[in-house]
Design an enzyme around this catalytic site. Sequence first.
Site, mmCIF file in Angstrom:
data_model
loop_
_atom_site.group_PDB
_atom_site.id
_atom_site.type_symbol
_atom_site.label_atom_id
_atom_site.label_comp_id
_atom_site.label_asym_id
_atom_site.label_seq_id
_atom_site.Cartn_x
_atom_site.Cartn_y
_atom_site.Cartn_z
ATOM 1 N N ASP A 1 45.170 -33.474 4.386
ATOM 2 C CA ASP A 1 45.530 -35.032 4.570
ATOM 3 C C ASP A 1 44.988 -36.040 3.686
ATOM 4 O OD1 ASP A 1 42.935 -35.012 5.289
ATOM 5 O OD2 ASP A 1 42.822 -36.479 6.996
ATOM 6 N N ASP B 1 38.651 -36.705 -0.964
ATOM 7 C CA ASP B 1 38.265 -35.475 -0.737
ATOM 8 C C ASP B 1 38.861 -34.503 -0.958
ATOM 9 O OD1 ASP B 1 38.159 -36.444 1.665
ATOM 10 O OD2 ASP B 1 36.586 -35.322 2.263
ATOM 11 N N ASP B 2 40.372 -34.733 -0.233
ATOM 12 C CA ASP B 2 41.344 -33.506 -0.298
ATOM 13 C C ASP B 2 41.788 -33.535 -1.579
ATOM 14 O OD1 ASP B 2 42.288 -33.411 3.079
ATOM 15 O OD2 ASP B 2 41.633 -35.462 2.601
ATOM 16 N N ASN C 1 43.412 -39.157 7.360
ATOM 17 C CA ASN C 1 42.836 -40.033 6.634
ATOM 18 C C ASN C 1 43.707 -41.652 6.482
ATOM 19 O OD1 ASN C 1 40.321 -38.972 5.871
ATOM 20 N ND2 ASN C 1 41.311 -37.722 4.278
ATOM 21 N N THR D 1 41.641 -28.952 5.884
ATOM 22 C CA THR D 1 40.746 -29.918 5.423
ATOM 23 C C THR D 1 40.974 -31.509 6.062
ATOM 24 O OG1 THR D 1 41.845 -30.809 3.404
ATOM 25 C CG2 THR D 1 40.253 -29.046 3.404
ATOM 26 N N ASN E 1 30.051 -38.475 12.126
ATOM 27 C CA ASN E 1 30.372 -39.696 10.956
ATOM 28 C C ASN E 1 31.266 -40.734 11.400
ATOM 29 O OD1 ASN E 1 32.583 -38.032 10.493
ATOM 30 N ND2 ASN E 1 32.192 -38.108 8.306
ATOM 31 N N GLU F 1 32.293 -35.504 13.965
ATOM 32 C CA GLU F 1 32.749 -35.700 12.577
ATOM 33 C C GLU F 1 34.301 -36.037 12.763
ATOM 34 O OE1 GLU F 1 35.246 -34.347 9.529
ATOM 35 O OE2 GLU F 1 35.143 -33.442 11.254
ATOM 36 N N PHE F 2 34.919 -36.947 11.743
ATOM 37 C CA PHE F 2 36.204 -37.636 11.575
ATOM 38 C C PHE F 2 37.367 -36.397 12.121
ATOM 39 C CE2 PHE F 2 40.202 -38.346 9.494
ATOM 40 C CZ PHE F 2 40.328 -39.915 10.361
ATOM 41 N N ASN F 3 37.319 -35.474 11.437
ATOM 42 C CA ASN F 3 38.539 -34.383 11.466
ATOM 43 C C ASN F 3 38.574 -33.814 12.792
ATOM 44 O OD1 ASN F 3 39.662 -34.658 8.853
ATOM 45 N ND2 ASN F 3 38.195 -32.971 8.243
ATOM 46 N N HIS G 1 33.507 -33.742 0.612
ATOM 47 C CA HIS G 1 33.335 -32.872 1.694
ATOM 48 C C HIS G 1 34.185 -31.840 1.470
ATOM 49 C CE1 HIS G 1 30.967 -35.825 4.028
ATOM 50 N NE2 HIS G 1 31.934 -36.648 3.531
ATOM 51 N N ASP G 2 35.707 -32.086 1.287
ATOM 52 C CA ASP G 2 36.633 -31.204 1.502
ATOM 53 C C ASP G 2 36.759 -30.112 0.338
ATOM 54 O OD1 ASP G 2 37.703 -32.446 3.784
ATOM 55 O OD2 ASP G 2 39.191 -33.421 2.666
#
Length: 308
Positions: A9, A13-14, A38, A123, A157, A163-165, A234-235
Site C-alpha cells: 500500500d 516505507d513500501d 496508508n 506490507t 502504533n 499495529e496499523f496494518n 518498517h516495510d
Amino acid sequence: MTKLLIDCDPGIDDALALALAGGSPSLEIVGITTVGGNVDLAKTTRNALALREFLRLDDVPVVPGSAGALLRHMVRAAHVHGSTGLGDAVLPPPARTAEAGHAVDFIVDTLRAAPGEVTLAATGPLTNIALAVRREPRVAEWARDFVIMGGSYTRGNHNPAAEFNMAADPEAASIVFDAGWTVKMLGLDVTLTALVTRGVLERMRPLGRLAADLLVPAATSYGVATAEGGPAIHDACAVAYVLDPSLFTCLPAVVRVETAGRYTSGMTVTDFALRDRPANALVATSLEVDRFWDVVLEAYGRLASRLG
C-alpha cells in the site's frame, strides 16, 4: 533467484521496500499488487505504477486490489505518509496503467502457476491475502514462503494495542493467520530498530537520483534523523527477511488477531509458550541492525548505478 510477489500500500516505507527488492539481483519480482491502506487504493496504485517506472521494473505487472477492509470503515495514515502517500518524494507521473483484473485473482493465479516457487510478501493491510485464501485455500500450500510486515508482540502504533496494518483490517488478518501456513511476522518489535539515523542518511545521499528523488525526501518526511534515532523503514524489513532470514532472530509462536476488543481490535496476541500446539507464525524478536543496513544500502547502491 527467489521469485517475489509483493502486496503493498505505497506508502513511504513500501516505496523503500520496493527499491530494496529492485536493487537485489537475487530477487525476481513477479508482481506488485495494491491495497487501500496508508492512502486510498487509487493513490497506492498510482504510487506503485510510478515506482515501477522510476525503479525501472518495467516488466513487473501492477494489479490493484481491495479498496477497503472486509467489514470495517477505512483506516488511513495520510497524516504520516502525506496526501500522496510518498511524503516529500515527487516522482514523474506513470505513463502506463495498471493491468486489468483484480489483485486477488492475480495472487491466486500466480501461486497456482508455480507452486512452491513464489514467496509472497505483504506490507499493507491483509485484505487481498485474506480474500485470496478464502477463494483458494491451497494458496497457503502453494506459496514458497509468506512474510508480512505487521503486528507486534509488545505494543501498537495505530493505538496502544495494535499495529496499523492489523488495525486496518483485523478480520482479514485473523483469516490469514489461521490459513494453515507459517506466517513470518516482522512486527514493530524489530521494525522500530530499522532506523534511518544521521549516519545512514549520509550513506544514502551519494546514491544519485535514487537518493535525491526518492530515498532522502521520503525518509526525511517521515521523521528527523539524529545520531541515535530516526524514522523506521518498517516495510523494508519484509524484503530484507526474504533476502537473508539470518538478519532476524525469530521464535515460533501461536498468534491470534483480536477482532472483538473495544480497545484492542487488531492486536496480534502472541503466545510463545506453545504447550504442544503447532505454531502458526515465526515472530521476529530482534534484528542485526548494522548488517541490515549493509544489505539495504548495498542494494540501493546497485539500483542507483542502474538508474544513473
